[in-house]
Write an enzyme that holds these catalytic residues in place. Sequence first.
Site, PDB file in Angstrom:
ATOM      1  N   LYS A 136       6.807   5.003  11.200  1.00 35.17           N
ATOM      2  CA  LYS A 136       5.693   4.627  10.323  1.00 35.17           C
ATOM      3  C   LYS A 136       4.785   5.830  10.153  1.00 35.17           C
ATOM      4  O   LYS A 136       4.768   6.717  11.016  1.00 35.17           O
ATOM      5  CB  LYS A 136       4.892   3.485  10.934  1.00 35.17           C
ATOM      6  CG  LYS A 136       4.095   2.700   9.927  1.00 35.17           C
ATOM      7  CD  LYS A 136       4.954   1.632   9.259  1.00 35.17           C
ATOM      8  CE  LYS A 136       4.284   0.965   8.110  1.00 35.17           C
ATOM      9  NZ  LYS A 136       5.036  -0.230   7.688  1.00 35.17           N
ATOM     10  N   ASP A 176       3.625   1.425   1.788  1.00 34.99           N
ATOM     11  CA  ASP A 176       2.951   0.362   2.526  1.00 34.99           C
ATOM     12  C   ASP A 176       1.612   0.181   1.792  1.00 34.99           C
ATOM     13  O   ASP A 176       1.527   0.555   0.605  1.00 34.99           O
ATOM     14  CB  ASP A 176       2.773   0.752   4.005  1.00 34.99           C
ATOM     15  CG  ASP A 176       2.448  -0.433   4.907  1.00 34.99           C
ATOM     16  OD1 ASP A 176       3.387  -1.122   5.338  1.00 34.99           O
ATOM     17  OD2 ASP A 176       1.261  -0.688   5.179  1.00 34.99           O
TER      18      ASP A 176
HETATM   19  N1  GLU Z   1       6.117  -0.794   4.706  1.00 41.63           N
HETATM   20  C1  GLU Z   1       7.177  -1.767   4.619  1.00 41.63           C
HETATM   21  C2  GLU Z   1       7.307  -2.507   5.930  1.00 41.63           C
HETATM   22  O1  GLU Z   1       6.302  -2.764   6.582  1.00 41.63           O
HETATM   23  C3  GLU Z   1       8.474  -1.181   4.090  1.00 41.63           C
HETATM   24  C4  GLU Z   1       9.033  -0.044   4.857  1.00 41.63           C
HETATM   25  C5  GLU Z   1      10.253   0.622   4.207  1.00 41.63           C
HETATM   26  O2  GLU Z   1      10.714   0.156   3.161  1.00 41.63           O
HETATM   27  O3  GLU Z   1      10.723   1.597   4.790  1.00 41.63           O
HETATM   28  O4  GLU Z   1       8.342  -2.914   6.369  1.00 41.63           O
END
Ligand code: GLU
Length: 456
Positions: A136, A176
Amino acid sequence: MHAINLETENVQTYVNHLYEMVKVRNPSEVELHQAVKEVFNSLVPVLVKNPLYIKQRVLDRIVEPERFITFRVPWVDDEGVVQVNRGYRVQYNSALGPYKGGLRFHPSVNASIIKFLGFEQVFKNALTGQFIGGGKGGSDFDPKGKSDMEIMRFCQSFMTELSKHIGPDKDVPAGDIGVGAKEIGYLFGQYKKLKGVYEAGVLTGKAIDSGGSLGRMEATGYGLVYFVEEMLREKGLSFENSNVVISGSGNVSIYAMEKAIQLGATVIACSDSSGYVYDPSGINLDTVKRLKEVENKRIKEYVISHPEAVYQPNYKGIWNVPCDIALPCATQNELDIKSANQLIKNGVKAIGEGANMPTTIEAMDEFQANSVLFAPAKAANAGGVAVSSLEMAQNSSRVFWTQEEVDVKLRDIMKNIYKKSMDASQEYGYPGNLVIGANIVGFVRVADTMIAQGVI
Ligand code: GLU
């Protein structure tokens, strides 16, 4: 840490001790503590059954990120003034594949938020059955009120540093909160320029002509509704003719609304960080899309074109609106014990978490104690990252799937996550508890793979 004697020390003591250590190592990172506590509490039955996980110290290892990167992000605003933000990327776990997870641009972003999101991502990604590790990232940059050119310059500066740490087989960021197709476009452009290669698979959530996947934009919201549909079906319930409250009005919320409406529900309220709108005749999704996807306006303006609707300047008040199904799709800890009690009093039947960790632990316990069906985020919102993984697959093989092909795969993945989580909840003695079931399924897949790869 001292050696563990399984004869004399029970598993709960071990877990409690490890949790205390996490707090010592990451002082005042309260969101991380909360995410870890929830997972650890779920894992006691699996550790009792499989002492190898304790012997191998899998939990000790899983909770410690493989790498945590912070960096300076200097950029020049439209007035010619230099601004400095902080950038983050946590590369939490790579047992199952390249680190994978979104980037969040929001003033609340700090080490705790990034670590909690990364920790959750490890289990969520494992649950999808795809081959992706967990990561993340993000920044405390606030895109609100910034011009397009400011956003572009920020993204370019952010990527100048981030590009040293990512790659299609290494770490694949996506969006996100505060990061959508536009920001991904600027980030991808800068990465391409710096590297001098067209590596489409380095980011997901791209626009279609930059190598994006059809269906990615809708995936988190649609996936959430598919998951909740499975959960309702088992109890003879459905979205049809139900009243649904969906917090937020961003990407997850909008496409959860769209799918819920398609399935015959009436979505009666949605929100943003300033307040919520209640429209008893059903929220007009075209208006929300126009305000949020095109005009970048506050949800308050909804009532201008829909005078029958009511706006309240208190976003948490949305949980006072009586409903059958509540889908928190805004942000962490938006649904607390007080709101949970109000929802229960008003007869809510099911909760589905579209945001990451939107429900506090106390609120979650309250729902379970009152037999409200509860779909936890790691399982219920995994559709977004699952389709990101499908985007990576298309980029690697240079094929392009239709929206229908992607949707069929997404539906299958969500059904599968539901079934596996349900089965695990039964196997480990908590039938129907999807929080425990999902945490166990995610953990076991990562843990077994970590053991197979040795102590690295
Ligand atoms: N931010 C999204 C999540 O919380 C998607 C992450 C992604 O597609 O890599 O899963």
